[in-house]
Write an enzyme that holds these catalytic residues in place. Structure first.
Site, short mmCIF file in Angstrom:
data_model
loop_
_atom_site.label_atom_id
_atom_site.label_comp_id
_atom_site.label_asym_id
_atom_site.label_seq_id
_atom_site.Cartn_x
_atom_site.Cartn_y
_atom_site.Cartn_z
N GLU A 117 13.91 -44.03 30.57
CA GLU A 117 12.61 -43.24 30.12
C GLU A 117 11.29 -43.33 29.51
O GLU A 117 10.13 -43.95 29.77
CB GLU A 117 12.79 -42.27 28.69
CG GLU A 117 14.40 -42.01 28.77
CD GLU A 117 13.51 -41.08 26.36
OE1 GLU A 117 13.29 -41.80 26.86
OE2 GLU A 117 14.65 -40.62 26.99
N GLU B 8 21.94 -39.71 29.37
CA GLU B 8 21.97 -39.83 27.47
C GLU B 8 21.94 -37.46 27.81
O GLU B 8 21.12 -37.60 27.90
CB GLU B 8 20.40 -40.11 27.35
CG GLU B 8 19.88 -41.32 27.20
CD GLU B 8 19.05 -42.24 26.42
OE1 GLU B 8 18.56 -41.43 25.70
OE2 GLU B 8 19.23 -43.61 26.57
#
Length: 501
Positions: A151, A268
């Site tokens: 991220e 995820e």
């Protein structure tokens, strides 16, 4: 030709930082999960963080000496492979001795800054990958996806969310991986939700500079801003469809780029992005995720549930056995309702017969038919779920009668979280209470014999609130037993010979 049920839903599963894989509770949970579900890969943060001890520096007489140590990496990856699961390798976070700044994330302080020396970072990546190849063999490691960072679009995970610096990190890392072996798989950029504006610049950058990319990755969550309470969080929740829409985003935004045909991995996903949101422990979570597990395979190559167990410490050490952790299992292996959803999926037949908004029907070559059914739920803005939900199906079966077995998980049945609340929410249960909670976590089972009419079995499934149910239908082949007459058994009459559902 019938549709084959994809197993992309169990291609990968998430885990807390890799150092946690040195713990007994973690490994016991992983062994149980592999026995019941059987994921192919596991992905977690912290491979290069200080607590894995890979990048070591010793200063003697004002001179720095660097050594790469794989003591913990070998223990973790050896155990993964022994348990039948491979690493989905994430390159991160930055070793403190190689970091350009002090900024960290999480209680365990993963460093989020770029390297102070890009050449040393490339050498570290190459050394790690070469060690894996030397230890496990090139053919094995070629099957392991290698993802660059986590991220980077968020300043919590990459200093200032600096896109230019991340692109440099990606290029440096990808080339270092490919310098070891051109057939190794490398990809990224591991974007969080709300960062789709990164896709076009990423695709343009790697195309312009001819940077290797074998897959792209993204994350998906459906919860709103955190509403904090002591040792917990509440959040609004979008519909399950919002997760599927996020799954579809990479291909949508990359459609006109050179990356359009690449595999897409959702590395995820979950309802909430918080590791302290009690929604994860509930039956609602299982009903919420059911259409995502069934529908995700249409959109991506894999979607990795975050995470398989509550041995997880991003927000410090959990203070209660049930605390809203990401895991399918609590500490000490208490299955949550979502765990049962995954075990039900693992037992489905191989060929899809029917799909709907509240069901999936499959069959095997031996005639066994399986059904996964759930009560649809829609998130915070949807009407509250009814107390009952009816699913009426007709499934094919040969012979005069069928044996039908059903397992249920709902607000009461197969729900250890409900039992825990009824027990007064003990934060640290004793051994007997853990045993009791595991027993209460078992799906409630029932069975019956049904007539087969014109080659079909009618199933009238009434689901309780937030229920996920698994049904197995088997053809009955009656065998002769000379002299056997159940009517002569005390307490058994003709109308009781067929069990009621």
């Amino acid at each position: 030709m019938s549709e084959i049920l994809s197993d992309s839903w169990r291609y990968c599963v998430g885990t807390g930082r890799l150092n946690l894989a040195l713990r007994a509770d973690y490994l016991e949970s992983l062994a149980m999960m592999q026995k019941d579900i059987g994921f192919r890969y596991v992905r977690g943060h912290g491979l290069l963080s200080d607590d894995m001890g890979v990048y070591r520096q010793s200063v003697v007489d004002s001179k720095a000496h660097v050594r790469y140590s794989f003591t913990y990496v070998d223990q973790v990856f050896d155990r993964f492979l022994e348990l039948g699961i491979r690493p989905f390798v994430e390159l991160g976070f930055m070793p403190t001795a190689l970091a350009s700044g002090p900024e960290t994330v999480f209680w365990w302080k993963g460093n989020i800054t770029p390297p102070r020396d890009w050449g040393e970072w490339a050498a570290l990546v190459s050394a790690v990958v070469r060690h894996l190849v030397d230890r496990y063999g090139i053919e094995e490691v070629r099957t392991w996806p290698i993802e660059v960072w986590n991220e980077p679009n968020l300043p919590q995970f990459w200093k200032n969310a600096d896109q230019k610096a991340y692109f440099r990190l990606y290029e440096t890392s990808a080339r270092a991986v490919k310098d070891v072996d051109a057939q190794l798989q490398v990809g990224g950029p591991s974007l969080s939700p709300g960062a789709d504006e990164w896709w076009e610049p990423f695709a343009e950058f790697v195309a312009r500079r001819d940077v290797p990319v074998d897959f792209v990755s993204r994350h998906a969550y459906a919860s709103g801003p955190a509403q904090h309470v002591p040792f917990g969080t509440y959040q609004t929740l979008a519909s399950p469809q919002s997760l599927l829409d996020q799954f579809a985003a990479p291909r949508k935004y990359l459609a006109s780029t050179a990356l359009a045909s690449l595999p897409v991995h959702i590395t995820e996903f979950n309802s909430s992005y918080r590791p302290d949101n009690a929604i994860h422990d509930t039956a609602y979570q299982a009903a919420y995720l059911a259409p995502v597990l069934v529908g995700g395979a249409d959109l991506v190559d894999s979607y990795s549930y975050w995470t398989f167990c509550d041995v997880f410490e991003e927000e410090n050490v959990p203070t209660s056995v049930f605390h809203g952790g990401f895991g399918l299992l609590t500490h000490r292996q208490i299955p949550k309702p979502a765990y049962h959803l995954y075990t039900f999926m693992a037992r489905m037949g191989s060929q899809v017969l029917a799909r709907g908004d509240d069901h999936l029907v499959c069959e095997d070559d031996n005639g066994r038919v399986t059904v996964l059914a759930w009560q649809p739920v829609g998130g915070t803005d949807a009407p509250d779920a009814e107390d009952r939900h009816s699913v009426k199906l007709s499934v094919p079966m040969s012979g005069p009668r069928a044996f039908v077995r059903r397992e249920r998980v709902n607000e009461h049945d197969g729900n250890a979280f409900a039992a825990w609340r009824e027990l007064g929410r003990p934060r640290s249960p004793d051994t007997k209470t853990f045993d009791l909670l595991r027993d209460c976590a078992r799906p409630v089972a029932s069975h019956q014999s049904l007539s087969i009419v014109d080659g079909m079995v009618a199933l009238d499934l009434v689901l309780a609130r937030h229920e996920v149910t698994f049904v197995e239908v088997l053809p009955v082949h009656t065998e002769e037993h000379a002299g056997l007459d159940d009517r002569r058994l005390l307490g058994v009459s003709d109308d009781r010979l067929v069990a009621r559902w």
